[in-house]
Design a protein around this motif. Structure first.
Motif, short mmCIF file in Angstrom:
data_model
loop_
_atom_site.label_atom_id
_atom_site.label_comp_id
_atom_site.label_asym_id
_atom_site.label_seq_id
_atom_site.Cartn_x
_atom_site.Cartn_y
_atom_site.Cartn_z
N GLN A 185 0.84 -1.19 0.00
CA GLN A 185 0.00 0.00 0.00
C GLN A 185 0.88 1.26 0.00
OE1 GLN A 185 -3.05 -0.12 2.90
NE2 GLN A 185 -3.64 2.02 2.70
N ASP A 186 0.47 2.22 -0.81
CA ASP A 186 1.17 3.49 -0.99
C ASP A 186 2.40 3.34 -1.87
OD1 ASP A 186 0.80 6.23 -0.42
OD2 ASP A 186 2.60 6.21 0.81
N ARG A 187 2.57 2.16 -2.46
CA ARG A 187 3.68 1.94 -3.38
C ARG A 187 3.39 2.66 -4.70
NH1 ARG A 187 5.14 -3.97 -5.91
NH2 ARG A 187 7.08 -3.43 -6.98
N LEU A 188 4.41 3.21 -5.31
CA LEU A 188 4.27 3.95 -6.56
C LEU A 188 4.71 3.05 -7.71
CD1 LEU A 188 3.39 6.77 -7.51
CD2 LEU A 188 5.80 7.42 -7.54
N ILE A 189 3.79 2.81 -8.65
CA ILE A 189 4.05 1.94 -9.80
C ILE A 189 4.35 2.81 -11.01
CG2 ILE A 189 3.09 0.18 -11.32
CD1 ILE A 189 3.63 -0.78 -8.48
N ALA A 190 5.48 2.53 -11.66
CA ALA A 190 5.89 3.24 -12.88
C ALA A 190 5.91 4.75 -12.68
CB ALA A 190 4.96 2.87 -14.05
N TYR A 248 1.37 5.58 -10.64
CA TYR A 248 0.16 5.04 -10.04
C TYR A 248 0.45 4.62 -8.59
CZ TYR A 248 -1.01 4.89 -14.97
OH TYR A 248 -1.22 5.23 -16.29
N ARG A 249 -0.19 5.32 -7.64
CA ARG A 249 0.04 5.04 -6.22
C ARG A 249 -1.05 4.12 -5.71
NH1 ARG A 249 3.56 6.98 -2.91
NH2 ARG A 249 4.06 8.72 -4.30
N LEU A 250 -0.64 2.92 -5.21
CA LEU A 250 -1.60 1.94 -4.73
C LEU A 250 -2.25 2.43 -3.43
CD1 LEU A 250 0.43 -1.36 -5.33
CD2 LEU A 250 -0.99 -0.06 -6.93
N LEU A 251 -3.60 2.25 -3.33
CA LEU A 251 -4.34 2.71 -2.16
C LEU A 251 -4.78 1.54 -1.29
CD1 LEU A 251 -6.55 5.48 -3.82
CD2 LEU A 251 -4.37 5.75 -2.60
N HIS A 252 -5.56 0.61 -1.85
CA HIS A 252 -5.97 -0.55 -1.06
C HIS A 252 -6.31 -1.70 -1.99
CE1 HIS A 252 -10.26 0.01 -2.03
NE2 HIS A 252 -10.03 1.29 -1.87
N LEU A 253 -6.28 -2.92 -1.44
CA LEU A 253 -6.48 -4.14 -2.21
C LEU A 253 -7.95 -4.31 -2.57
CD1 LEU A 253 -4.90 -6.71 -3.17
CD2 LEU A 253 -5.67 -7.80 -1.05
N THR A 255 -3.20 -9.55 -8.89
CA THR A 255 -3.76 -8.81 -7.76
C THR A 255 -4.24 -7.47 -8.27
OG1 THR A 255 -2.17 -9.87 -6.28
CG2 THR A 255 -3.27 -7.90 -5.46
N VAL A 256 -5.46 -7.07 -7.84
CA VAL A 256 -6.05 -5.82 -8.30
C VAL A 256 -6.12 -4.83 -7.13
CG1 VAL A 256 -8.01 -4.72 -9.43
CG2 VAL A 256 -7.41 -7.08 -10.00
N TRP A 257 -5.63 -3.61 -7.39
CA TRP A 257 -5.60 -2.57 -6.39
C TRP A 257 -6.38 -1.35 -6.86
CZ3 TRP A 257 -2.60 -2.37 -1.74
CH2 TRP A 257 -1.83 -3.50 -1.50
N ALA A 258 -7.02 -0.66 -5.92
CA ALA A 258 -7.47 0.70 -6.19
C ALA A 258 -6.24 1.60 -6.07
CB ALA A 258 -8.54 1.13 -5.18
N ALA A 259 -6.11 2.51 -7.01
CA ALA A 259 -4.89 3.33 -7.05
C ALA A 259 -5.24 4.75 -7.49
CB ALA A 259 -3.87 2.72 -8.00
N HIS A 260 -4.26 5.64 -7.33
CA HIS A 260 -4.42 7.04 -7.71
C HIS A 260 -3.41 7.38 -8.80
CE1 HIS A 260 -5.32 11.30 -7.33
NE2 HIS A 260 -4.04 11.56 -7.25
N ASP A 261 -3.92 7.89 -9.92
CA ASP A 261 -3.08 8.34 -11.02
C ASP A 261 -2.59 9.74 -10.69
OD1 ASP A 261 -1.95 9.28 -13.36
OD2 ASP A 261 -3.55 8.57 -14.67
N VAL A 283 -8.02 4.92 -10.29
CA VAL A 283 -7.94 3.85 -11.29
C VAL A 283 -7.84 2.51 -10.57
CG1 VAL A 283 -6.87 5.31 -13.06
CG2 VAL A 283 -5.41 4.03 -11.45
N ALA A 284 -7.96 1.44 -11.34
CA ALA A 284 -7.68 0.09 -10.84
C ALA A 284 -6.40 -0.40 -11.50
CB ALA A 284 -8.83 -0.85 -11.15
#
Length: 544
Positions: A6-11, A14-19, A27-33, A40-41
């Motif tokens: 959680q809170d990991r930044l992808i690329a 995209y910051r992961l919020l919760h599973l 694995t699918v996460w709700a995330a913030h662009d 986003v998912a």
């Protein structure tokens, strides 16, 4: 990924919020662009345990390729795919975030759908599939779990085959089913192509389950379910009311007789909810946290930046230029163009030469990385059974196969080319290599090897090459004719992603039965695989 991500930044975006969910392939996460500032998912594709590096690379490349194809699809009843990225070597798919429940969850919560709800699902999913088929995309796994009922009442189709296991995709080409057994079309269960017509069958089976509260086919295990799909009668839709003719029209054994998606929408149109009303209850959506990144705090005693000093040029009042004649103006213009061309071309050449590079563009090179063939040291005797029905006798056999390979069994119904048979599959972890043992009980005296070879040719119209036959040692015991070794090559799929496979077979009469031991490998490895796989494995086969 675990909750600790959680809170990991992808690329870097995209910051992961919760599973949101986790399955066997991702694995699918709700995330913030953080670029477009929207929710986003993000689906992270998992590398299956024990998958070789070569297979993992193939999985990564295929995920990227399929995601790019699906990204071109835009429809209100399809979950939109925004982006596909790689992060630390793993692929991630970025999709529209739809607060929703799956149709499967809805059925567990409320039971069977009402007629209006069933009509709404049929209409929405038919519209989504029609848009996908126009774009050349087949879904391959329509089922209640992939139909989303949004909190605002919309119906959306998701998971267009992205990131299916590489081995699973190869097994499909070899005759092992792709999709969820209770919802796959009969021709797919028998190893046929996954076509648009197969998607229509799965839509009918999905709504059959939604109206009845249970799948149309069920067995104690996967193979029983697949056998019921192939050989059983199509069940009459239960509790479907006026939707029953539509469902039955989609679930026809003959793909050519299935109802078209246009006709599906025409027939359910009178049953849809009135405009302005919703078939499903509108639920209150739990708002996602708004991600606001605080500005960096500036300490009150932080020193100010130094005076930058004078500007690097002087400000002067420009004087109007002296008038220039037409000839002089033309000369200046030509000189400027020549200087620009010489400077740009010369600069490029000097830069390339200084770097030790050629001035010509590089020649494109494509090097295919092939999996590593197993060694004889990993082969172990295994016993399996190729029976076509309960009580069938004489189907057991032994053969040495790599002990880590996965085993599947299936029963194939008779068709225009072959009689009923049983097939046992041994598939490598990468999906690149497969050994099959197929038994045709009571094949003789009505048929012979020549008929078998003709059936194989007919199975691959326009994609069959070779067909060399040479004698091979017979099995002990009585037989109707001499055994033969059969080699042919096939092309699966279309360019540039076509798969070229070599099939090395031993066709072995034994009593009234016909046994076929076949090894399938990439054509590029045919010569090496003939010795290290085919000769080493086929020579150990023996009916029990």
């Amino acid at each position: 990924m675990e909750n600790g991500d959680q809170d990991r930044l992808i690329a870097a975006r995209y910051r992961l919020l919760h599973l949101l969910g986790q399955g066997s392939m991702g694995t699918v996460w709700a995330a913030h662009d953080e670029v477009l500032r929207r929710q986003v998912a993000v689906k992270g594709i998992l590398r299956p345990p024990g998958m070789p590096d070569v297979a993992a690379d193939e999985l990564r490349e295929r995920t990227m390729r399929e995601a790019r194809a699906v990204a071109a699809l835009s429809h209100p009843n399809v979950v939109t795919l925004y982006d596909v990225v790689q992060h630390e070597g793993d692929p991630y798919v970025v999709m529209e975030l739809v607060p929703s429940r799956s149709l499967g969850d809805v059925l567990q919560e409320q039971g069977c759908l009402t007629e209006k709800q069933g009509a709404a699902v049929l209409d929405a999913v038919a519209a989504a599939l029609a848009a996908a088929h126009r774009a050349g995309i087949t879904h391959r796994d329509v089922k209640p779990g992939n139909v989303l009922i949004a909190d605002d009442g919309r119906v959306k189709l998701t998971d267009f085959g992205i990131a299916r296991n590489v081995a699973e995709a190869t097994m499909t080409a070899r005759g092992i089913t792709l999709g969820t057994p209770a919802y796959i079309a009969p021709e797919v269960a028998q190893g046929g192509d996954v076509s648009e017509a197969a998607d229509r069958w799965s839509l009918g089976a999905t709504v059959w389950a939604a109206m009845a509260g249970e799948p149309p086919y069920a067995g104690k295990n996967v193979m029983q379910t697949i056998n019921a799909v192939i050989n059983g009668d199509v069940p009459v839709p239960a509790g479907a009311g006026r939707l029953a003719p539509v469902i039955s029209g989609l679930m026809r054994k003959d793909p050519a007789e299935r109802l078209s998606l246009v006709d599906v929408r025409k027939q359910v149109y009178p049953l849809l909810p009135e405009p302005g009303t919703d078939a499903f209850e509108v639920r209150e959506t739990v708002p996602l946290p708004v991600v606001v990144r605080p500005k960096p705090r500036i300490e009150p005693d932080a020193p100010l930046a130094d005076d930058p000093g004078p500007l690097p040029f002087a400000l002067t009042t420009p004087h109007p230029p002296a008038p220039r004649g037409r000839l002089a103006s033309a000369f200046v213009l030509v000189a400027a163009v020549l200087l620009f061309l010489a400077g740009s071309g010369g600069g490029f050449a000097l830069t390339r030469l200084a770097a030790g590079a050629t001035l010509l563009p590089p020649t494109r090179q494509t090097v295919q990385t092939l999996p590593t063939l197993p060694t004889s040291a990993t082969l172990r005797p295994r016993t399996a059974s190729a029976v076509t029905a309960i009580g069938d006798q004489g189907g057991e056999f032994t053969m040495s196969v790599d002990q880590s390979w996965t085993t599947y069994a299936e029963q194939r119904a008779a068709d225009a080319r072959f009689p009923v048979s049983a097939v046992v599959h041994f598939v490598s972890g990468s999906g690149a290599y497969e050994v099959t043992v197929q038994r045709f009980p009571d094949y003789y005296p009505k048929r012979d090897i020549k008929a078998y070879v003709a059936g194989v040719r007919a199975r691959w119209p326009g994609r069959f090459f070779g067909g060399e036959r040479v004698p091979t040692p017979d099995l002990p015991g009585p037989r109707a004719e001499a055994s033969t070794q059969f080699l042919y090559r096939t092309v699966e799929g279309d360019e540039p992603n076509a798969l070229r496979r070599s099939h090395l077979s031993r066709v072995l009469p034994h009593g009234d039965d016909l046994w076929v031991v076949e090894v399938v490998v990439p054509t590029e490895q045919e010569d090496e695989a003939r010795v290290r796989l085919f000769d080493a494995i086929a020579s150990t086969f023996a009916p029990v």
